[in-house]
Design a protein around this motif. Structure first.
Motif, PDB file in Angstrom:
ATOM      1  N   TRP A  55     -38.124  26.456 -59.018  1.00  0.00           N
ATOM      2  CA  TRP A  55     -39.427  25.806 -58.943  1.00  0.00           C
ATOM      3  C   TRP A  55     -39.452  24.775 -60.079  1.00  0.00           C
ATOM      4  O   TRP A  55     -38.787  24.959 -61.090  1.00  0.00           O
ATOM      5  N   VAL A  62     -49.951  27.566 -56.217  1.00  0.00           N
ATOM      6  CA  VAL A  62     -50.136  26.261 -55.583  1.00  0.00           C
ATOM      7  C   VAL A  62     -51.638  26.009 -55.505  1.00  0.00           C
ATOM      8  O   VAL A  62     -52.346  26.672 -54.755  1.00  0.00           O
ATOM      9  N   GLY A  96     -52.098  22.216 -51.539  1.00  0.00           N
ATOM     10  CA  GLY A  96     -50.888  22.004 -50.757  1.00  0.00           C
ATOM     11  C   GLY A  96     -50.753  20.588 -50.242  1.00  0.00           C
ATOM     12  O   GLY A  96     -51.596  19.719 -50.476  1.00  0.00           O
ATOM     13  N   VAL A 123     -47.633  18.640 -53.714  1.00  0.00           N
ATOM     14  CA  VAL A 123     -48.333  19.893 -54.006  1.00  0.00           C
ATOM     15  C   VAL A 123     -48.662  19.926 -55.496  1.00  0.00           C
ATOM     16  O   VAL A 123     -47.918  19.389 -56.318  1.00  0.00           O
ATOM     17  N   LEU A 169     -49.099  22.266 -58.698  1.00  0.00           N
ATOM     18  CA  LEU A 169     -48.672  23.563 -59.207  1.00  0.00           C
ATOM     19  C   LEU A 169     -49.362  23.830 -60.533  1.00  0.00           C
ATOM     20  O   LEU A 169     -49.259  23.024 -61.461  1.00  0.00           O
ATOM     21  N   LEU A 198     -42.421  21.789 -50.629  1.00  0.00           N
ATOM     22  CA  LEU A 198     -42.153  23.227 -50.501  1.00  0.00           C
ATOM     23  C   LEU A 198     -41.038  23.510 -49.503  1.00  0.00           C
ATOM     24  O   LEU A 198     -40.415  24.568 -49.555  1.00  0.00           O
TER      25      LEU A 198
END
Length: 192
Positions: free
Chosen positions: A54, A62, A65, A80, A82, A171
């Motif tokens: 990651w 997350v 998205g 995304v 994070l 992702l």
């Protein structure tokens, strides 16, 4: 001039007929002026699940998205978000070459062209520890999360994926074993 009673229904019928003709001709003109039906889009080649890490943490939350835009300039979320604290290390998810490390609209951005693909990942807001042309390995630190410049309510890293100028869901780079939470756990076998 005086109108006779029997002329009123004829005039009303003529007005109705004229109105129908105008409506029909307008509809026909609009139908003929309409653009041709869209050509079915060729599906984009799939994204290989080549990530080994990651970008931040081991399995970050997350916050938002990927939401592809309907058109090139349409609304959407082209990556995304994070969750991560400011100052956290940001790592390359796969091997590649840094194609950009600098500031865009006041935010630190790092872009990495992924080895053996036509893909590149982007990370922001990041204070870069690499420079353009550097080779990076999976898990190698490319920078740290900046305190300011995030578009999230809390500190986050926006992770993007592009093929040419087309945004994709980052992702999809992650293999299933990285997407799932935590390692497998073996349970003891009880014998009676």
């Amino acid at each position: 001039m005086r109108t006779r009673r029997h002329d009123l229904p004829v005039r009303a019928a003529l007005a109705l007929l004229l109105g129908l003709l105008l409506t029909f001709s307008t509809c026909t003109a609009r139908a003929n002026d309409s653009p041709p039906p869209p050509v079915p889009a060729v599906p984009a080649p799939s994204v290989p699940a080549i990530a080994r890490f990651w970008p931040v943490g081991s399995h970050p939350l997350v916050l938002r998205g990927w939401e592809p835009p309907a058109t090139v300039y349409g609304r959407g979320h082209r990556g995304v978000d994070l969750a991560t604290p400011a100052g956290a290390e940001v790592r390359a998810v796969a091997p590649g070459r840094v194609s950009f490390a600098g500031r865009v609209a006041g935010r630190g951005v790092v872009a990495v062209e992924l080895e053996g693909t036509d893909l590149r990942t982007t990370y922001e807001p990041v204070s870069a520890s690499v420079k353009k042309g550097d080779e990076v390995e999976p898990g190698e630190v490319v920078g740290t999360v900046e305190i300011t410049g995030s578009h999230c309510a809390t500190t986050c890293v926006h992770w993007g994926l592009l093929r040419g100028e087309t945004y994709l869901d980052p992702l999809t780079l992650l293999p299933p074993w990285l997407l799932n939470r935590g390692p497998s756990r073996l349970l003891p076998v009880l014998s009676f």
